[in-house]
Write a protein that holds these residues in place. Structure first.
Motif, mmCIF file in Angstrom:
data_model
loop_
_atom_site.group_PDB
_atom_site.id
_atom_site.type_symbol
_atom_site.label_atom_id
_atom_site.label_comp_id
_atom_site.label_asym_id
_atom_site.label_seq_id
_atom_site.Cartn_x
_atom_site.Cartn_y
_atom_site.Cartn_z
ATOM 1 N N SER A 65 0.881 -1.255 0.184
ATOM 2 C CA SER A 65 0.028 -0.021 -0.022
ATOM 3 C C SER A 65 0.829 1.237 -0.257
ATOM 4 O O SER A 65 1.609 1.582 0.953
ATOM 5 C CB SER A 65 -1.007 0.065 1.390
ATOM 6 O OG SER A 65 -1.776 1.230 1.181
ATOM 7 N N ILE A 66 0.835 1.997 -0.912
ATOM 8 C CA ILE A 66 1.536 3.251 -1.199
ATOM 9 C C ILE A 66 0.505 4.432 -0.842
ATOM 10 O O ILE A 66 -0.598 4.752 -1.532
ATOM 11 C CB ILE A 66 2.126 3.505 -2.626
ATOM 12 C CG1 ILE A 66 3.195 2.475 -2.647
ATOM 13 C CG2 ILE A 66 2.838 4.977 -2.859
ATOM 14 C CD1 ILE A 66 3.977 2.287 -4.121
ATOM 15 N N VAL A 67 0.738 5.242 -0.005
ATOM 16 C CA VAL A 67 -0.112 6.340 0.345
ATOM 17 C C VAL A 67 0.414 7.433 0.625
ATOM 18 O O VAL A 67 1.736 7.758 0.697
ATOM 19 C CB VAL A 67 -1.035 5.861 1.770
ATOM 20 C CG1 VAL A 67 -1.626 4.617 1.619
ATOM 21 C CG2 VAL A 67 0.119 5.720 3.028
ATOM 22 N N ASN A 68 -0.442 8.722 0.491
ATOM 23 C CA ASN A 68 0.423 10.045 0.745
ATOM 24 C C ASN A 68 -0.022 10.394 2.239
ATOM 25 O O ASN A 68 -0.773 10.087 2.869
ATOM 26 C CB ASN A 68 -0.448 10.726 -0.192
ATOM 27 C CG ASN A 68 0.099 12.393 -0.234
ATOM 28 O OD1 ASN A 68 -0.007 13.076 0.574
ATOM 29 N ND2 ASN A 68 1.117 12.463 -1.389
ATOM 30 N N GLU A 69 1.010 11.223 2.773
ATOM 31 C CA GLU A 69 1.002 11.749 4.073
ATOM 32 C C GLU A 69 -0.335 12.707 4.275
ATOM 33 O O GLU A 69 -0.723 13.122 5.381
ATOM 34 C CB GLU A 69 2.093 12.198 4.732
ATOM 35 C CG GLU A 69 2.850 13.264 3.965
ATOM 36 C CD GLU A 69 4.311 13.462 4.397
ATOM 37 O OE1 GLU A 69 4.634 12.960 5.347
ATOM 38 O OE2 GLU A 69 4.880 14.331 3.625
ATOM 39 N N ASN A 70 -0.595 13.375 3.108
ATOM 40 C CA ASN A 70 -1.658 14.359 3.168
ATOM 41 C C ASN A 70 -1.321 15.503 3.759
ATOM 42 O O ASN A 70 -2.421 16.283 4.358
ATOM 43 C CB ASN A 70 -3.083 13.737 3.605
ATOM 44 C CG ASN A 70 -3.339 12.704 2.098
ATOM 45 O OD1 ASN A 70 -3.499 13.059 1.150
ATOM 46 N ND2 ASN A 70 -4.057 11.832 2.618
ATOM 47 N N HIS A 71 -0.340 15.998 4.143
ATOM 48 C CA HIS A 71 0.237 17.354 4.902
ATOM 49 C C HIS A 71 1.755 17.406 4.534
ATOM 50 O O HIS A 71 2.412 16.682 4.066
ATOM 51 C CB HIS A 71 -0.033 16.957 6.294
ATOM 52 C CG HIS A 71 0.668 16.127 6.944
ATOM 53 N ND1 HIS A 71 1.965 16.543 7.431
ATOM 54 C CD2 HIS A 71 0.442 14.945 7.581
ATOM 55 C CE1 HIS A 71 2.330 15.296 7.912
ATOM 56 N NE2 HIS A 71 1.444 14.365 7.978
ATOM 57 N N GLU A 73 4.948 18.262 3.007
ATOM 58 C CA GLU A 73 5.247 18.114 1.544
ATOM 59 C C GLU A 73 4.603 17.245 0.663
ATOM 60 O O GLU A 73 4.904 16.878 -0.352
ATOM 61 C CB GLU A 73 6.680 17.515 1.763
ATOM 62 C CG GLU A 73 7.725 18.595 2.605
ATOM 63 C CD GLU A 73 8.992 17.991 2.398
ATOM 64 O OE1 GLU A 73 9.765 17.471 1.389
ATOM 65 O OE2 GLU A 73 9.692 17.982 3.610
ATOM 66 N N TYR A 74 3.473 16.383 1.404
ATOM 67 C CA TYR A 74 2.364 15.757 0.600
ATOM 68 C C TYR A 74 3.680 14.469 0.100
ATOM 69 O O TYR A 74 3.396 14.126 -1.259
ATOM 70 C CB TYR A 74 1.856 16.378 -0.498
ATOM 71 C CG TYR A 74 0.893 17.136 0.064
ATOM 72 C CD1 TYR A 74 -0.492 16.683 0.623
ATOM 73 C CD2 TYR A 74 1.023 18.544 0.608
ATOM 74 C CE1 TYR A 74 -1.532 17.485 1.039
ATOM 75 C CE2 TYR A 74 0.213 19.492 1.172
ATOM 76 C CZ TYR A 74 -1.278 18.720 1.358
ATOM 77 O OH TYR A 74 -2.324 19.674 2.141
ATOM 78 N N ARG A 75 4.387 13.920 0.905
ATOM 79 C CA ARG A 75 5.084 12.748 0.540
ATOM 80 C C ARG A 75 4.515 11.412 0.472
ATOM 81 O O ARG A 75 3.389 11.194 1.092
ATOM 82 C CB ARG A 75 6.214 12.662 1.426
ATOM 83 C CG ARG A 75 7.238 13.970 1.333
ATOM 84 C CD ARG A 75 8.356 13.923 2.328
ATOM 85 N NE ARG A 75 7.722 13.768 3.496
ATOM 86 C CZ ARG A 75 8.406 13.730 4.649
ATOM 87 N NH1 ARG A 75 9.718 13.782 4.666
ATOM 88 N NH2 ARG A 75 7.813 13.612 5.963
ATOM 89 N N TYR A 76 4.876 10.411 -0.465
ATOM 90 C CA TYR A 76 4.291 9.267 -0.366
ATOM 91 C C TYR A 76 5.121 8.187 0.151
ATOM 92 O O TYR A 76 6.481 8.394 0.270
ATOM 93 C CB TYR A 76 4.200 8.670 -2.083
ATOM 94 C CG TYR A 76 3.174 9.380 -2.716
ATOM 95 C CD1 TYR A 76 1.844 8.986 -2.770
ATOM 96 C CD2 TYR A 76 3.326 10.473 -3.469
ATOM 97 C CE1 TYR A 76 0.749 9.412 -3.472
ATOM 98 C CE2 TYR A 76 2.393 11.191 -4.283
ATOM 99 C CZ TYR A 76 1.061 10.857 -4.235
ATOM 100 O OH TYR A 76 0.026 11.594 -4.909
ATOM 101 N N TYR A 77 4.629 7.298 0.982
ATOM 102 C CA TYR A 77 5.333 6.335 1.592
ATOM 103 C C TYR A 77 4.598 4.946 1.400
ATOM 104 O O TYR A 77 3.334 4.682 1.316
ATOM 105 C CB TYR A 77 5.540 6.665 3.056
ATOM 106 C CG TYR A 77 4.218 6.876 3.820
ATOM 107 C CD1 TYR A 77 3.745 5.581 4.536
ATOM 108 C CD2 TYR A 77 3.418 7.914 3.634
ATOM 109 C CE1 TYR A 77 2.597 5.930 5.614
ATOM 110 C CE2 TYR A 77 2.415 7.997 4.490
ATOM 111 C CZ TYR A 77 1.830 7.091 5.107
ATOM 112 O OH TYR A 77 1.023 7.302 5.969
ATOM 113 N N ILE A 78 5.361 3.973 1.891
ATOM 114 C CA ILE A 78 4.854 2.479 1.888
ATOM 115 C C ILE A 78 4.182 2.206 3.385
ATOM 116 O O ILE A 78 4.740 2.194 4.312
ATOM 117 C CB ILE A 78 5.620 1.353 1.744
ATOM 118 C CG1 ILE A 78 6.296 1.756 0.090
ATOM 119 C CG2 ILE A 78 5.217 -0.107 1.809
ATOM 120 C CD1 ILE A 78 7.425 0.667 -0.384
#
Length: 237
Positions: A65-71, A73-78
């Protein structure tokens, strides 16, 4: 989708997973910059909509599951990165694709990469897995390590296991004499012929592949022997 395009897409999925896994957290802008530096991009950006589609496919294919931190820098992480290191089918698939991806992109130094020979038994892996899905009896001709002759018989496939670059099948003979002795272990590279029959069987509800190999090394699973605690005394060296 033709095979070449399918392989190309898988290579891209693996690149995205590996890059995000290594960076831990990364913005889409930075991800795209790294993408453009790599030969895999062929100088073409990743459209944001395409990336979102890839994330969905990666979840379906690898369970990652690759998701965005939504705040910030709006980075993506696993989100479930611990699953990558766990043992299991999806982890094995991911690692296999990673190795294949690395080798495919290393043709210029192929003479400096030494691989271990893998027997051809995996040719029978797909039909065995299909038979397991449908609980279908298999007919096979098998040449045992311990016999000079081949034998043809029917078996109920219970599970498959990979050990030291070889695939093995745990299966139970349908012959009444051998059936009562429980399942045996067969090496796929010793199978000479195999096909699924029209006959089906009922998988025992109390049988577990994990329990069958519990306390065993590799594919040595002697069910008549109790698991024994062992104390080892070793020197500092």
């Amino acid at each position: 989708m033709d095979n070449d395009r399918g392989q190309s897409l898988i290579t891209k999925y693996v690149w995205v997973i590996e890059t995000i896994y290594r960076k831990r957290k990364i913005s889409f802008k930075k991800l795209n910059e790294l993408w453009l530096r790599d030969d895999i991009s062929r100088g073409v950006d990743i459209p944001k909509r395409t990336f979102d589609n890839w994330r969905s496919v990666i979840w379906d294919m690898f369970g990652i599951s690759i998701v965005n931190e939504n705040h910030g820098e709006y980075r993506y992480y696993i989100e479930n990165e611990e699953d990558i290191s766990k043992n299991g089918l999806r982890s094995w698939l991911y690692n296999t694709f990673c190795v294949s991806n690395a080798l495919a992109n290393s043709q210029s130094i192929k003479d400096r990469i030494i691989l271990e020979y893998v027997p051809s038994g995996q040719n029978y892996l797909q039909p065995i897995i299909e038979a397991m899905k449908e609980n279908r009896v298999l007919n096979m001709t098998y040449h045992s390590y311990w016999k000079d002759e081949e034998n043809n018989f029917d078996v109920q496939p219970y599970c498959v296991k990979l050990f030291r670059q070889r695939w093995y099948m745990v299966a139970r003979s349908t012959d009444p004499y051998y059936y009562k002795n429980g399942p045996f272990i067969y090496s796929l590279d010793r199978i000479k012929y195999l096909h699924a029959t029209d006959e089906t069987f009922e998988m025992p509800k109390d049988w577990s592949a994990e329990d069958f190999f519990d306390g065993c090394f590799g594919i040595i699973a002697e069910q008549s022997v109790e698991i024994q605690p062992i104390k080892l005394i070793v020197s500092a060296g």
